[in-house]
Design a protein around this motif. Structure first.
Motif, PDB file in Angstrom:
ATOM      1  N   ASP A  80       5.591   8.107  -1.809  1.00  0.00           N
ATOM      2  CA  ASP A  80       6.101   9.064  -0.836  1.00  0.00           C
ATOM      3  C   ASP A  80       5.852   8.567   0.579  1.00  0.00           C
ATOM      4  N   ARG A  81       4.889   7.657   0.684  1.00  0.00           N
ATOM      5  CA  ARG A  81       4.581   7.017   1.965  1.00  0.00           C
ATOM      6  C   ARG A  81       3.988   5.650   1.662  1.00  0.00           C
ATOM      7  N   GLY A  94      -2.133  11.258  -4.499  1.00  0.00           N
ATOM      8  CA  GLY A  94      -2.587  11.192  -3.116  1.00  0.00           C
ATOM      9  C   GLY A  94      -3.445   9.990  -2.780  1.00  0.00           C
ATOM     10  N   THR A  95      -3.834   9.191  -3.773  1.00  0.00           N
ATOM     11  CA  THR A  95      -4.697   8.031  -3.541  1.00  0.00           C
ATOM     12  C   THR A  95      -3.854   6.831  -3.111  1.00  0.00           C
ATOM     13  N   GLU A  96      -4.185   6.271  -1.957  1.00  0.00           N
ATOM     14  CA  GLU A  96      -3.494   5.063  -1.526  1.00  0.00           C
ATOM     15  C   GLU A  96      -3.905   3.916  -2.444  1.00  0.00           C
ATOM     16  N   HIS A  97      -2.913   3.142  -2.867  1.00  0.00           N
ATOM     17  CA  HIS A  97      -3.193   2.031  -3.762  1.00  0.00           C
ATOM     18  C   HIS A  97      -2.195   0.897  -3.523  1.00  0.00           C
ATOM     19  N   TRP A 150       0.865  -1.182   0.000  1.00  0.00           N
ATOM     20  CA  TRP A 150       0.000   0.000   0.000  1.00  0.00           C
ATOM     21  C   TRP A 150       0.898   1.228   0.000  1.00  0.00           C
ATOM     22  N   HIS A 151       0.662   2.149  -0.931  1.00  0.00           N
ATOM     23  CA  HIS A 151       1.471   3.366  -0.987  1.00  0.00           C
ATOM     24  C   HIS A 151       0.695   4.475  -1.689  1.00  0.00           C
TER      25      HIS A 151
END
Length: 131
Positions: A112-113, A87-90, A43-44
């Motif tokens: 980025d995260r 910006g969408t977590e996927h 997940w990122h």
């Protein structure tokens, strides 16, 4: 600038690693990357850029997580394209296949995260050169 054409099928045949994108071209400030896919990614999110995918072969699934935690999955097959909005977590996953991506140069394949540890089969990279 390299002006020789790159055959993506030959380029894919030159390496076996899954989730280890190779840069096949650069356009303006963007990389054109290819990768084999197999298993689950992590997940990122990419905070400042959308992420474009084109499935070259096989199947490629992208789980998406909304800000409220609701999850959905997009199932992609050969020839399908999809853009994950910035910006969408996927979390990509695949039973096996290959993809082409457009991303700004320097974009990390694990975002980025990200959530949790990066699996050993996922290469956290800003892209690798061919050959």
């Amino acid at each position: 600038m390299d002006t020789r054409p790159v055959n993506v099928h030959e380029a894919l045949a030159s390496f076996d690693d899954a989730y280890s994108p190779r840069i096949v071209a650069r356009m303006n400030d963007y990389d054109v990357r290819i990768a084999h896919t197999l298993g689950e990614h992590v997940w990122h999110a990419h905070d400042d850029t959308d992420e474009f995918f084109l499935v070259l072969d096989g199947r490629f699934d992208i789980a998406l997580r909304d800000a409220d935690g609701t999850e959905s999955t997009v199932l992609l097959h050969k020839g399908d394209t999809f853009v994950v909005p910035r910006g969408t977590e996927h979390k990509p996953s695949s039973p096996g296949g290959s993809i082409l991506m457009f991303e700004p140069s320097g974009t990390s394949s694990t975002g980025d995260r990200h959530d949790g540890e990066i699996p050993a089969h996922v290469d956290s990279t800003t892209g690798r050169a061919l050959g």
